[in-house]
Design a protein around this motif. Structure first.
Motif, mmCIF file in Angstrom:
data_model
loop_
_atom_site.group_PDB
_atom_site.id
_atom_site.type_symbol
_atom_site.label_atom_id
_atom_site.label_comp_id
_atom_site.label_asym_id
_atom_site.label_seq_id
_atom_site.Cartn_x
_atom_site.Cartn_y
_atom_site.Cartn_z
ATOM 1 N N GLU A 355 6.038 -6.124 3.133
ATOM 2 C CA GLU A 355 6.862 -6.901 4.062
ATOM 3 C C GLU A 355 5.915 -7.352 5.157
ATOM 4 N N MET A 356 5.925 -8.637 5.476
ATOM 5 C CA MET A 356 4.946 -9.168 6.431
ATOM 6 C C MET A 356 5.465 -9.100 7.860
ATOM 7 N N GLN A 357 4.566 -8.703 8.760
ATOM 8 C CA GLN A 357 4.831 -8.824 10.189
ATOM 9 C C GLN A 357 3.685 -9.665 10.735
ATOM 10 N N ALA A 358 3.783 -10.997 10.607
ATOM 11 C CA ALA A 358 2.670 -11.904 10.937
ATOM 12 C C ALA A 358 1.463 -11.493 10.096
ATOM 13 N N ASP A 359 0.359 -10.950 10.695
ATOM 14 C CA ASP A 359 -0.766 -10.564 9.833
ATOM 15 C C ASP A 359 -0.822 -9.058 9.593
ATOM 16 N N ASP A 360 0.219 -8.329 9.976
ATOM 17 C CA ASP A 360 0.315 -6.910 9.604
ATOM 18 C C ASP A 360 1.255 -6.801 8.418
ATOM 19 N N ARG A 361 1.226 -5.628 7.771
ATOM 20 C CA ARG A 361 2.080 -5.509 6.602
ATOM 21 C C ARG A 361 2.607 -4.096 6.428
ATOM 22 N N LYS A 362 3.745 -4.012 5.757
ATOM 23 C CA LYS A 362 4.356 -2.715 5.494
ATOM 24 C C LYS A 362 4.562 -2.613 3.992
ATOM 25 N N GLU A 363 4.024 -1.554 3.365
ATOM 26 C CA GLU A 363 4.144 -1.396 1.910
ATOM 27 C C GLU A 363 5.602 -1.215 1.501
ATOM 28 N N LEU A 364 5.983 -1.836 0.390
ATOM 29 C CA LEU A 364 7.346 -1.696 -0.137
ATOM 30 C C LEU A 364 7.281 -1.152 -1.562
ATOM 31 N N THR A 365 8.337 -0.441 -1.978
ATOM 32 C CA THR A 365 8.404 -0.010 -3.385
ATOM 33 C C THR A 365 9.399 -0.876 -4.149
ATOM 34 N N SER A 366 10.343 -1.502 -3.405
ATOM 35 C CA SER A 366 11.292 -2.380 -4.098
ATOM 36 C C SER A 366 11.805 -3.446 -3.136
ATOM 37 N N ALA A 367 12.345 -4.513 -3.700
ATOM 38 C CA ALA A 367 12.943 -5.593 -2.901
ATOM 39 C C ALA A 367 14.074 -6.169 -3.736
ATOM 40 N N GLN A 368 14.952 -6.934 -3.092
ATOM 41 C CA GLN A 368 16.110 -7.449 -3.827
ATOM 42 C C GLN A 368 16.481 -8.845 -3.354
ATOM 43 N N ALA A 369 17.490 -9.422 -4.013
ATOM 44 C CA ALA A 369 17.972 -10.763 -3.679
ATOM 45 C C ALA A 369 18.157 -10.889 -2.176
ATOM 46 N N GLY A 370 17.704 -12.043 -1.619
ATOM 47 C CA GLY A 370 17.834 -12.254 -0.171
ATOM 48 C C GLY A 370 16.568 -11.923 0.595
ATOM 49 N N ASP A 371 15.674 -11.112 -0.004
ATOM 50 C CA ASP A 371 14.455 -10.697 0.713
ATOM 51 C C ASP A 371 13.374 -11.770 0.673
ATOM 52 N N ILE A 372 12.561 -11.785 1.730
ATOM 53 C CA ILE A 372 11.337 -12.600 1.741
ATOM 54 C C ILE A 372 10.187 -11.609 1.857
ATOM 55 N N ILE A 373 9.361 -11.534 0.825
ATOM 56 C CA ILE A 373 8.288 -10.536 0.796
ATOM 57 C C ILE A 373 6.984 -11.211 0.385
ATOM 58 N N ALA A 374 5.914 -10.437 0.332
ATOM 59 C CA ALA A 374 4.646 -10.955 -0.198
ATOM 60 C C ALA A 374 4.155 -10.007 -1.285
ATOM 61 N N ILE A 375 3.655 -10.585 -2.379
ATOM 62 C CA ILE A 375 3.070 -9.779 -3.456
ATOM 63 C C ILE A 375 1.556 -9.910 -3.332
ATOM 64 N N VAL A 376 0.868 -8.780 -3.421
ATOM 65 C CA VAL A 376 -0.590 -8.771 -3.197
ATOM 66 C C VAL A 376 -1.329 -8.915 -4.521
ATOM 67 N N GLY A 377 -2.335 -9.813 -4.520
ATOM 68 C CA GLY A 377 -3.284 -9.896 -5.635
ATOM 69 C C GLY A 377 -2.714 -10.339 -6.969
ATOM 70 N N MET A 378 -1.859 -11.360 -6.981
ATOM 71 C CA MET A 378 -1.350 -11.857 -8.275
ATOM 72 C C MET A 378 -2.452 -12.620 -9.009
ATOM 73 N N LYS A 379 -2.470 -12.463 -10.342
ATOM 74 C CA LYS A 379 -3.584 -13.043 -11.101
ATOM 75 C C LYS A 379 -3.174 -14.240 -11.960
ATOM 76 N N SER A 380 -1.847 -14.514 -12.094
ATOM 77 C CA SER A 380 -1.439 -15.527 -13.084
ATOM 78 C C SER A 380 -1.462 -16.946 -12.507
ATOM 79 N N ASN A 381 -2.436 -17.212 -11.646
ATOM 80 C CA ASN A 381 -2.627 -18.567 -11.116
ATOM 81 C C ASN A 381 -1.347 -19.125 -10.497
ATOM 82 N N VAL A 382 -0.687 -18.327 -9.667
ATOM 83 C CA VAL A 382 0.563 -18.768 -9.038
ATOM 84 C C VAL A 382 0.238 -19.800 -7.964
ATOM 85 N N GLN A 383 1.019 -20.883 -7.938
ATOM 86 C CA GLN A 383 0.848 -21.907 -6.904
ATOM 87 C C GLN A 383 2.162 -22.109 -6.164
#
Length: 696
Positions: A355-383
Motif C-alpha cells: 500500500e503506497m504512502q507517497a514514496d513509503d510503503r506498507k507490505e500487504l498480504t491481500s487486497a480486494q475489490a475497491g483497493d488501489i495498491i502497487a505490485i512490486v517487480g512484475m515481469k510480464s511486461n505490464v504497461q
C-alpha cells in the motif's frame, strides 16, 4: 473483509498553483497520517517527493496515499496541474470514483482546471468543488462560483459561505446546519469553535440555504412536492441523501471554500467526501471489451466475490524496483496468487504487494475489490492500461487512450559509459509515461525523445541526468510535422523483376484520395473477377501502410489517406505476397507527389492570462507568431486570451510572456489539431529536412 461502502477512492486535481498538494498535506495531517505538515514552497510536501518536484514547487507525477476519516478509508491521488503532465490526471481519473476540484479563490477557473474538468466529465467522475486560497488578495468566492457555471458549464451547489475575505477570512458558515466554524489565529486546524451565524450574514445564509434545499430536493419528487406545497422541510438524512444522489449523477457539485494553507475549512471538505462522494460499489461498473476494444456487454462488477479483475494505471521505477499501480475492480488478490496480463497472455505469481504512502510503503498480504495498491517487480511486461485478471477467466477492461506527442528533441550521450546507462534508463521511463516516446534515427544514430511540451522534455532530461547519472548533449526542440494529400488520383503500378528462376510480378490499379481529418490510413478493395487474388490483399495493404511512416516531402508520417484497389493483374507463377507488397510501396512513391502532397503543422490551443495593461502587447505578440485570436475574457485580476497558434512559433514563449507582463503572465497550451503549413514555412522545413539528410 472490508466494508466497501466505507471506501472512497478520490483524486485532487486543479490548475497549477491552485493548492492541490497543500490541500492533500492538510488532509494527511487532519487524518493523522503525518504529524508535521510539509510545505510545497519549502520542497517538503509528502506527495511531491521527486527532487524535481521539490525544487520547482510543482507536481509532476500523481502520488497515492491512504488515510482514514470518520471510519472511512480514503485512497487519495494528488495529481499534477501542469498541462505537460495531463496524462497523470487522465489515468488517475480512469481509476477513481470521485474527486475534489480545487480552484484558486483569486485566480478562479484557470486554463488547466478547465482541461482537467473536461477529462473528469469524460470519465464520469463525481466531484465536490473546493474554492481555496480565500485568504489571498483579490479572492472572491462568489465570482469563482459564477465562473464554474459560465466557464465549465457546471452546476455548483453552494454548501458553505465564507466569513470575511482576504486578510479577514476567518471561517465558513455551514448552510445545512446554520452553524459558523471560526478558526483562531494560531494557524492550527483543530483550533476552531462552532458558533451562530454572524448577524450580518443571516439573510444571505437563508437565501443560499433555500436555493441549496430546492436544488437537492429535485432529486426526489415526493419530497420536493411536499416542500413546495406544505413548506415542510425534510429531515437532514433525506436532504443529505438527495445531495448524495445528485452528486453521484453529476447533476450538481457540492461547493466548499476555505484556505488549505491557513488550515481553514478543510474538515468540512473531508466530511463532504464521506457524505456525498460515491463508494466503489455506487459507480457504474467498468465495461469489458474484446481484443479489438469493442464492448462485450459484460462489466467488472465491484465485488470481492467475483473473479479477479484489475487495471494497471501507472508504472513507476523507484529505489525498491519497478512498481505497478493497480486498481482492483473485482475479486481478491493474495500474495502468491497467479495472475494473467490480458494484453500479453503471460501469467506470473504476485511476489510482493504494498500500500503506497507517497514514496513509503506498507507490505500487504491481500487486497480486494475497491483497493488501489502497487505490485512490486512484475515481469510480464505490464504497461499502463493493461488488464490483470484471473487466468481462468481472461477478460479485458476498457483501455486508456493517450494523446500523441507533439514536440521532440535529439539527445546524445557525452561518453561511452553513458550510452549503456541511457538505454536502461529510457526503457524504464517509457514504461512509466505513455506520452513519452523514444526512437533512434537510423541514419544519424541520434536518440529522439518526444513528449507533450518543453517542460515535459526538460524534466525527462533532468531525470536522466540526476536520477540515472547520464550526461547528455541536447539538440534543439523539433516540431512533429505531418504530411497529407489534397487531391484524388487514379493510377496504376506494375512491379516486375526477372533474375533467373521464378521472378516477381504484381500489377495494381488504385485510387488515392484525401481522407477525413483524423481518419488516418484506410484501405478498401473493390476488385471483381479475380484479377488480383484475395490472398494478396493483406500484402498490398501492408505495403501502403508501411509507407505512411515516411512522406515524400520531408519524410514525416502521412495522415488521412484513403486507398481503393479496384483492379490489377497477376502471374500464375511469378506473383507472390512479396511482389504485391513491393508493388504497393512503389505505387505510393509514384502517386503521392501527384496527389498534391502537403505539409501539416501541429496547432496548439493557447490560453494566456495577463494583467489588463499588457493585453495589447500579448495579442500583438501572438499575432506575430501566426496566432489566430479565438476570444478574450476579462476577470477580476486580469484578462484571459485564447488563441490557436502553431507549435513551431511557441518555443521559448514563457520567457517572452514574462518580459512583456513584468513576470505576471501565465499560459498553458495543449494540442488542438493539424493544419496546412503556409508555403513559406513548408519550404523552410522541407529544405532543412533535405539538408539534414545530406549531412548524414
Amino acid at each position: 473483509m472490508a466494508d466497501l461502502s466505507k471506501y472512497r477512492n478520490i483524486g485532487i486535481f486543479a490548475h497549477v498553483d491552485a493548492g492541490k498538494t497543500t490541500t492533500t498535506e492538510r488532509i494527511l495531517k487532519l487524518t493523522g497520517q503525518i504529524h508535521k505538515t510539509g510545505e510545497v514552497h519549502d520542497g517538503e510536501s509528502t506527495t511531491d517527493f521527486m527532487e524535481q518536484e521539490a525544487e520547482r514547487g510543482i507536481t509532476i507525477q500523481s502520488a497515492a496515499v491512504s488515510c482514514f476519516w470518520k471510519d472511512h478509508r480514503f485512497n487519495v491521488i494528488d495529481t499534477p496541474g501542469h498541462v505537460d503532465f495531463t496524462v497523470e490526471v487522465y489515468r488517475s481519473l480512469k481509476v477513481l470514483d470521485g474527486g475534489i476540484g480545487v480552484f484558486c479563490g483569486s485566480g478562479g477557473v484557470e486554463p488547466q482546471s478547465e482541461t482537467n474538468w473536461r477529462y473528469a466529465n469524460d470519465s464520469e467522475v463525481a466531484r465536490i468543488i473546493f474554492v481555496n486560497k480565500l485568504d489571498r488578495l483579490g479572492a472572491d468566492f462568489y465570482r469563482v462560483v459564477k465562473q464554474t457555471k459560465d466557464v465549465l458549464g457546471a452546476n455548483p451547489l453552494v454548501m458553505v459561505l465564507p466569513i470575511g475575505i482576504e486578510d479577514d477570512f476567518t471561517g465558513v458558515v455551514d448552510l445545512l446546519t446554520r452553524k459558523a466554524y471560526v478558526w483562531d489565529d494560531t494557524g492550527l486546524p483543530e483550533n476552531y469553535e462552532v458558533t451562530d451565524v454572524p448577524a450580518d450574514m443571516v439573510d444571505k445564509v437563508e437565501e443560499y440555504r433555500e436555493a441549496l434545499i430546492e436544488t437537492a430536493l429535485e432529486q426526489d419528487d415526493d419530497l420536493f412536492e411536499a416542500y413546495l406545497e406544505e413548506g415542510t422541510e425534510p429531515s437532514m438524512e433525506d436532504i443529505k441523501r438527495c445531495i448524495r444522489k445528485g452528486t453521484r449523477t453529476m447533476d450538481f457539485f457540492p461547493t466548499y471554500c476555505g484556505s488549505a494553507f491557513k488550515n481553514k475549512g478543510v474538515q468540512l471538505v473531508l466530511d463532504a467526501v464521506v457524505d456525498y462522494l460515491p463508494s466503489p460499489t455506487e459507480v457504474d461498473p467498468q465495461p469489458l471489451t474484446d481484443e479489438e476494444g469493442e464492448p462485450t456487454g459484460r462489466h467488472a462488477i465491484v465485488s470481492a466475490d467475483e473473479s479477479f479483475k484489475a487495471l494497471a494505471f501507472k508504472i513507476m521505477d523507484d529505489r525498491f524496483g519497478a512498481l505497478t499501480f493497480v486498481r482492483i475492480y473485482s475479486g481478491k488478490l493474495n500474495k502468491g496468487d497467479t495472475i494473467m496480463n490480458a494484453a500479453t497472455g503471460k501469467t506470473e505469481r504476485v511476489g510482493r504487494m504494498v500500500e503506497m504512502q507517497a514514496d513509503d510503503r506498507k507490505e500487504l498480504t491481500s487486497a480486494q475489490a475497491g483497493d488501489i495498491i502497487a505490485i512490486v517487480g512484475m515481469k510480464s511486461n505490464v504497461q499502463t492500461g493493461h488488464t490483470l485478471c484471473d487466468p481462468k477467466d481472461p477478460i479485458i477492461l476498457e483501455a486508456m487512450v493517450f494523446p500523441e506527442p507533439v514536440i521532440s528533441i535529439s539527445v546524445k550521450p557525452k561518453d561511452k559509459g553513458s550510452t549503456e546507462k541511457m538505454g536502461i534508463a529510457i526503457g524504464k521511463m517509457v514504461a512509466e509515461d505513455p506520452t513519452f516516446r523514444v526512437e533512434t534515427d537510423q541514419d544519424s544514430g541520434e536518440t529522439i525523445l518526444s513528449g507533450m511540451g518543453e517542460l515535459h522534455l526538460d524534466i525527462k532530461v533532468d531525470i536522466l541526468k540526476r536520477t540515472y547519472g547520464v550526461e547528455l548533449e541536447v539538440g534543439e526542440p523539433q516540431v512533429a510535422y505531418r504530411e497529407t494529400i489534397t487531391q484524388a488520383v487514379e493510377d496504376s503500378y506494375t512491379h516486375k523483376k526477372q533474375s533467373g528462376g521464378s521472378g516477381q510480378f504484381g500489377k495494381i490499379d488504385y485510387r488515392i484520395k484525401p481522407g477525413e481529418p483524423g481518419s488516418g490510413f484506410t484501405f478498401a478493395s473493390t476488385v471483381v473477377g479475380g484479377n488480383v487474388p484475395k490472398e494478396f490483399f493483406p500484402a498490398i495493404e501492408k505495403g501502403f501502410a508501411g509507407m505512411m511512416e515516411n512522406g515524400v516531402l520531408a519524410g514525416f508520417p502521412v495522415l488521412d489517406v484513403e486507398i481503393e484497389l479496384y483492379d490489377g493483374g497477376f502471374h500464375a507463377v511469378d506473383s507472390s505476397a512479396v511482389a504485391f507488397e513491393l508493388a504497393a510501396r512503389g505505387a505510393f512513391r509514384q502517386s503521392i507527389p501527384k496527389a498534391g502532397a502537403q505539409l501539416l503543422e501541429p496547432v496548439m490551443l493557447v490560453d494566456v492570462f495577463t494583467p489588463e495593461d499588457h493585453v495589447g502587447d500579448v495579442i500583438g505578440d501572438l499575432s506575430r507568431r501566426r496566432g489566430m485570436i479565438a476570444g478574450q475574457e476579462a476577470g477580476a485580476t486580469g484578462v484571459r486570451i485564447k488563441a490557436d497558434v502553431p507549435l513551431s512559433e511557441m518555443f521559448g514563449y514563457i520567457g517572452s510572456l514574462r518580459t512583456m507582463t513584468s513576470g505576471r503572465g501565465q499560459f498553458s497550451m495543449e494540442f488542438k489539431n493539424y493544419m496546412p503549413c503556409p508555403s513559406s514555412v513548408a519550404e523552410e522545413v522541407i529544405a532543412a529536412a533535405k539538408e539534414a539528410k545530406k549531412s548524414k
